[in-house]
Design an enzyme around this catalytic site. Structure first.
Site, PDB file in Angstrom:
ATOM      1  CB  THR A  74     -21.797 -66.927  56.174  1.00 42.06           C
ATOM      2  OG1 THR A  74     -21.823 -66.413  57.494  1.00 42.06           O
ATOM      3  CG2 THR A  74     -23.127 -66.696  55.500  1.00 42.06           C
ATOM      4  CB  VAL A  75     -19.369 -67.999  51.859  1.00 45.53           C
ATOM      5  CG1 VAL A  75     -19.352 -68.412  50.403  1.00 45.53           C
ATOM      6  CG2 VAL A  75     -19.831 -66.552  51.994  1.00 45.53           C
ATOM      7  CE  LYS A  95     -16.654 -57.887  50.143  1.00 45.68           C
ATOM      8  NZ  LYS A  95     -17.686 -58.765  50.610  1.00 45.68           N
ATOM      9  N   GLY A 102     -25.227 -63.717  51.346  1.00 41.20           N
ATOM     10  CA  GLY A 102     -25.948 -64.798  52.013  1.00 41.20           C
ATOM     11  C   GLY A 102     -25.334 -66.144  51.709  1.00 41.20           C
ATOM     12  CB  VAL A 152     -18.479 -58.438  42.214  1.00 44.31           C
ATOM     13  CG1 VAL A 152     -19.391 -57.241  41.943  1.00 44.31           C
ATOM     14  CG2 VAL A 152     -17.028 -57.996  42.277  1.00 44.31           C
ATOM     15  CE  LYS A 180     -19.358 -56.458  47.526  1.00 47.82           C
ATOM     16  NZ  LYS A 180     -20.634 -56.194  48.216  1.00 47.82           N
ATOM     17  CB  ILE A 208     -25.748 -61.058  40.736  1.00 52.54           C
ATOM     18  CG1 ILE A 208     -26.836 -60.702  41.742  1.00 52.54           C
ATOM     19  CG2 ILE A 208     -26.081 -60.527  39.351  1.00 52.54           C
ATOM     20  CD1 ILE A 208     -27.036 -59.203  41.922  1.00 52.54           C
TER      21      ILE A 208
END
Ligand code: NAP
Length: 428
Positions: free
Chosen positions: A15-16, A107, A304, A134, A207, A138
């Site tokens: 995914t990442v 993490k 995501g 984390v 996290k 963001i």
């Protein structure tokens, strides 16, 4: 376009990893302009060489042996996006020992073995970057390390697990039971088939360990964090909380108090007027309080492909800039001190409590007396309805030390007219 090149090797392209290669391709020119180098994904390690990969990987070599990346002298940056702990720990160590900079989103690994890995990085004159570990997209690691470095950080309070926030939001908005909301989250890909790390609060605790270590400049161990998940939260409690003016959220809280660091993850009643109460579905938010800056909030998508990829690529860009400008190794995790941990029993909270009692005269008086003996004062008491011939009483206390509150609860359980203490949730 720049004529220099920084070569990277990806460990994992799920995914990442897919998000990372897509962003690097889509914004290649922009990024090259910012870095003064082309960032080239030279090799990618995967388990299954036959699996279909993103079109953006055309021309990139897929490899099955990590040494093809960690021993490649042209590769300067190794980006670990495999997940898991032992294998990635071993691979990252190899990369660091061969003088590669490392970027990771892992993490679980950092919360358990960060100290060891940062030490190896230091010994080898390189560094580890982990903005994506984390709250996905963001920015929070870099703001804590850089922009807020002048402050004594007093408190971090965050919704940092999207799965549990999605489940609690569905329960609140649609009146779903915990089990139905979990099932739907699994069907929509917001929860894993084995959701235990998320719903039991462990993921949020990993996290929190990372955030608190940076914020308090102390190496926070997982066993310093008190952890309680959302698996015991019922729709009934969410409805009572609404009547009282609260939303139920899984909060990760780290405070720097006089007696030490207070670290915990637990379901919490958050007043509707607090910004964290408005954070819904899979969104994350982190509320930070510094002694100079005051209160800040960081909000966005905590997971995501593309949001997490955004944070990973930002780290890659920082490493590439450091390489180009011959900045040795960026900011090292140095000088972590050992700070005392304040035990949960000594932390003060307000408590929401739901209990069942015989519907007879004198029950509320004995409740008030038992709490009073332990110096627990009550902020709100409501008796809403009869359940199976019993009265259901919901109360919210004022701030009280955990040990006093739970001593009072033990005494309450011994009163014959109190048949059950059904729920206890902390309140901010
Ligand atoms: N997903 C998110 O939104 C998110 C957000 C923040 C942080 N993270 C973190 O990012 C990391 C990656 O997560 P993900 O969701 O991208 O995972 P994922 O979709 O499961 O992808 C994992 C990738 O790693 C490869 N891989 C796994 N074990 C391997 C091994 N032993 N040897 C070689 N390759 C291996 C897999 O290869 P195959 O493709 O061949 O199976 C796959 O390409 C994790 O640490 C996770 O906690 C994820």
């Amino acid at each position: 376009m720049a004529d220099k090149m920084v070569n990277i090797g990806l460990l994992g392209c799920g995914t990442v990893g897919s998000g990372v290669v897509k962003i690097l391709k889509k914004n290649q020119e922009d990024i090259a302009g910012k870095v003064d180098s082309i960032i080239n994904v030279k090799k990618v390690l995967v388990r299954n060489l036959e699996k279909e990969r993103p079109a953006e990987l055309e021309g990139t070599e897929l490899v099955a042996a990590v040494e093809d990346i960690t021993s490649d002298p042209d590769i300067q940056v190794v980006v670990e996006l495999m997940g898991g702990v032992e294998q990635s720990r071993e691979y990252i160590k190899k990369a660091l020992k061969n003088g590669k900079f490392v970027v990771t989103a892992n993490k679980d690994l950092l919360a358990q073995h960060g100290g060891e890995l940062f030490e190896i990085a230091r010994e080898n004159g390189v560094n580890i970057y982990y903005e994506a570990s984390v709250a996905g997209g963001i920015p929070i690691i870099r703001p804590l390390k850089h922009c807020l470095a002048a402050n004594k950080i007093l408190r971090i309070m965050g919704i940092i697990n999207g799965t549990t926030n999605y489940i609690l939001t569905q329960m609140t908005f649609l009146g779903q039971s915990y089990q139905d909301a979990l099932k739907e989250a699994q069907e929509k890909g917001f929860a894993e088939q084995d959701p235990s790390s998320d719903v039991l609060g462990k993921d949020a605790a990993y996290k929190l360990a990372i955030l608190a270590s940076i914020a308090f400049n102390s190496s926070v161990k997982m066993d310093s964090i008190s952890i309680e998940g959302i698996n015991g939260v019922t729709l009934r409690d969410i409805r009572y909380a609404e009547e009282l003016g609260y939303k139920v959220k899984l909060l990760a809280v780290a405070e720097q108090q006089e007696e030490g660091m207070a670290l915990r993850v637990h379901p919490t009643l958050v007043p509707n007027g607090h910004p964290l109460a408005a954070v819904s579905y899979e969104f994350n938010a982190i509320f930070v309080e510094g002694d100079a800056v005051g209160e800040l909030m960081f909000y966005g998508r905590g997971a995501g492909e593309m949001p997490t990829g955004s944070a990973v690529v930002a780290d890659i860009i920082e490493v590439a800039r450091n390489i180009n400008h011959q900045v040795d190794n960026g900011i090292q995790e140095v000088g972590y001190s050992e700070k005392p941990v304040k035990p949960l029993s000594q932390i003060e909270s307000k408590f929401y409590t739901r209990l069942k009692a015989l519907d007879q005269a004198g029950v509320l008086a004995s409740l008030a007396n038992t709490f009073g003996d332990e110096k627990v004062s009550l902020d709100m008491v409501i008796q809403k309805r009869r359940v199976e011939g019993m009265a259901e009483i919901v109360l919210v206390t004022h701030d009280i030390k955990e040990e006093n509150f739970f001593r009072a609860i033990d005494k309450l359980k011994a009163i014959p007219s109190i048949s059950e203490v059904s729920q206890i949730i902390r309140v901010v």
